[in-house]
Design an enzyme around this catalytic site. Structure first.
Site, PDB file in Angstrom:
ATOM      1  N   ASP A 195      -2.048   6.360  -4.589  1.00 48.84           N
ATOM      2  CA  ASP A 195      -2.165   5.098  -3.533  1.00 48.84           C
ATOM      3  C   ASP A 195      -2.525   3.921  -4.162  1.00 48.84           C
ATOM      4  O   ASP A 195      -3.680   3.657  -4.708  1.00 48.84           O
ATOM      5  CB  ASP A 195      -3.470   5.622  -2.669  1.00 48.84           C
ATOM      6  CG  ASP A 195      -3.623   4.600  -1.650  1.00 48.84           C
ATOM      7  OD1 ASP A 195      -2.953   3.641  -1.439  1.00 48.84           O
ATOM      8  OD2 ASP A 195      -4.794   4.792  -0.968  1.00 48.84           O
ATOM      9  N   ASP A 250       0.896  -1.425   0.060  1.00 51.13           N
ATOM     10  CA  ASP A 250      -0.048  -0.016  -0.019  1.00 51.13           C
ATOM     11  C   ASP A 250       0.947   1.280   0.082  1.00 51.13           C
ATOM     12  O   ASP A 250       1.241   1.451   1.039  1.00 51.13           O
ATOM     13  CB  ASP A 250      -0.880   0.133   1.239  1.00 51.13           C
ATOM     14  CG  ASP A 250      -1.678   1.360   1.461  1.00 51.13           C
ATOM     15  OD1 ASP A 250      -1.877   1.768   0.376  1.00 51.13           O
ATOM     16  OD2 ASP A 250      -2.146   1.550   2.539  1.00 51.13           O
TER      17      ASP A 250
END
Ligand SMILES: *[C@@H]1O[C@H](CO)[C@@H](O)[C@H](O)[C@H]1NC(C)=O
Ligand SMILES: *[C@@H]1O[C@H](CO)[C@@H](O)[C@H](O)[C@H]1NC(C)=O
Ligand SMILES: *[C@@H]1O[C@H](CO)[C@@H](O)[C@H](O)[C@H]1NC(C)=O
Ligand SMILES: *[C@@H]1O[C@H](CO)[C@@H](O)[C@H](O)[C@H]1NC(C)=O
Ligand SMILES: *[C@@H]1O[C@H](CO)[C@@H](O)[C@H](O)[C@H]1NC(C)=O
Ligand SMILES: *[C@@H]1O[C@H](CO)[C@@H](O)[C@H](O)[C@H]1NC(C)=O
Ligand SMILES: *[C@@H]1O[C@H](CO)[C@@H](O)[C@H](O)[C@H]1NC(C)=O
Length: 395
Positions: A273, A85
């Protein structure tokens, strides 16, 4: 995004029918965000050469939600499945200490690791979250209870001792559907496993080849760039001065089907992201300007504030190409393009004839994720605080 002074993850999701955030984790762990100290840059890059690949699986539910793979933790090593992530900077995963509440996730057994050390410090993380095609929630539906600890962490077979991590010891029921127990933060800071990797001669950078489910073979490369995974040349772009601990680039314009407007030609800092499939803009005006350029029939979906939708039988015929303009290291503009085919995120659970459109409004947050990264090979260069992109040649 940062709701309180200590440790708040913002986890936003929007995806077709996804039950959980894997749909979209944007998590912001402000405690661990740390920029590379100036002067360290040169020394970080002097031992180039090696890299390691990690195969990634696509968590898919009607649309590509997230890509995850295994790391190994402890002695002897236990596999831990994590989302890599780029929107966060810490490592957390479910442990056997979390019983019934984590029944659906694989669990790390701290007692079975001779190198695990618990600090007996506990943290609670509430998430501001949006889920599935569905909700943007601002309540306490998503909370993780974490125990702080340290252990050996191996990424791509490269082992680093004494890495700071959190084990999940309890969680709210909303996490039941998450197929993964873990999140490996890949923010632009030299934390976690990076110091150990650099000691072993790896460059402080990684690359992502995120593919649609139909293509498969998604891959994370640690410490290197796999030039067989893209076409043309990589375009390099400097991190925004406003990046604030996230991977973020300055963007002077957004184009919708080839056109921009004064609202869409304002400067923005856009976060990248890998844990979020969809797109968020932090100003209602921006979102409204984009949608009014596409179709007046796209309307806010009131039950889930920040989301928008249109009748499913109308959505697939809409041209909705989004070009996001950024500035490369030479000061020249370049576009990253989200094709129309990504526009339909799938039906809202409570209203199956209404389909969610990809762009959401979330106050103060300008962010793109999988819907962009799926079309480009991306390089995340911590040492030089820059990113690079080249088309991956996939639809
Ligand atoms: C996929 O989405 C559907 C509809 O929202 C949901 O019922 C189902 O549990 C999801 N499956 C997975 C594996 O997440
Ligand atoms: C965890 O590991 C310990 C030590 O090997 C073992 O006794 C225990 O049964 C394990 N717990 C679970 C839940 O697997
Ligand atoms: C692990 O790191 C912590 C924090 O930096 C440090 O206090 C501790 O001494 C380290 N342990 C080992 C075995 O190196
Ligand atoms: C776990 O959290 C839930 C709230 O979601 C709470 O009701 C429960 O008591 C907690 N369990 C433990 C073992 O702390
Ligand atoms: C970016 O896309 C827009 C709209 O398609 C186009 O007008 C512009 O020339 C493109 N910019 C670059 C640098 O390619
Ligand atoms: C955007 O930023 C650039 C570079 O800092 C500046 O030259 C330009 O005037 C800004 N544009 C707007 C609309 O503020
Ligand atoms: C955004 O603007 C539209 C139209 O101006 C309005 O209907 C909607 O309620 C606004 N949404 C939010 C979240 O402010």
């Amino acid at each position: 995004m940062l709701v309180s002074a200590i440790l708040i993850l913002v986890l936003v999701a929007a995806s077709a029918g996804a039950v959980l955030q894997p749909a979209g984790e944007l998590q912001h762990v402000s405690l661990t965000a740390r920029k590379v100290p100036k002067g360290h840059m040169a020394s970080l890059r002097k031992r180039a050469g090696t890299s390691a690949n990690i195969a990634l699986d696509d968590y898919y539910n009607g649309t590509d939600l997230q890509w995850y793979g295994n790391i190994q933790v402890g002695t002897p090593p236990q596999d831990v499945s994590v989302i890599f992530d780029t929107g966060s900077s810490s490592l957390e995963f479910t442990s056997t200490e979390c019983g019934e509440p984590c029944a659906n996730q694989p669990k790390f057994n701290t007692s079975a690791s001779s190198t695990y050390v618990s600090s007996d410090t506990f943290t609670t993380i509430p998430f501001v979250t949006g889920i599935g095609v569905d909700t943007l929630q601002y309540d306490d539906e998503y909370v993780l209870w974490l125990r702080e600890g340290r252990d050996t962490v191996s990424v791509g077979g490269i082992s680093t001792p004494n890495v700071s991590l959190y084990t999940i010891i309890n969680q709210t029921q909303a996490f039941d559907a998450d197929p993964n127990g873990g999140i490996q933060g890949m923010g632009p800071a030299l934390t976690g496993f990076w110091p150990g990797l650099m000691d072993q001669g790896y460059d402080a950078l990684f690359s992502l080849y995120l593919t649609p489910k139909s293509v498969g073979n998604a891959e994370l490369t640690i410490g290197g760039i796999d030039s067989s995974k893209y076409t043309g040349n990589l375009i390099h772009a400097p991190m925004s001065a406003e990046s604030d601990g996230y991977w973020a680039l300055d963007s002077p314009a957004i184009y919708v089907n080839g056109q921009t407007t004064s609202t869409l030609s304002q400067n923005r800092t856009i976060i990248f992201d890998s844990g979020t499939p969809n797109v968020y803009f932090g100003s209602n005006n921006t979102v409204e300007a984009i949608y009014s350029s596409i179709s007046p029939d796209i309307q806010p979906y009131a039950p889930e504030p920040g989301t928008y939708g249109i009748a499913c039988d109308k959505i697939d015929e809409l041209p909705a190409q989004i070009d996001l303009t950024f500035t490369d290291t030479n000061g020249e503009p370049f576009n990253l393009t989200i094709p129309s085919s990504d526009f339909n995120v799938g039906p809202f659970e409570a209203e199956p004839t209404l389909c969610q459109t990809m762009i959401n409004y979330l106050d103060g947050l300008d962010l793109v994720g999988g819907s962009v990264l799926k079309h480009y090979y991306s390089v995340w260069d911590i040492a030089n605080q820059q990113m690079a992109f080249a088309p991956n040649g996939l639809a």
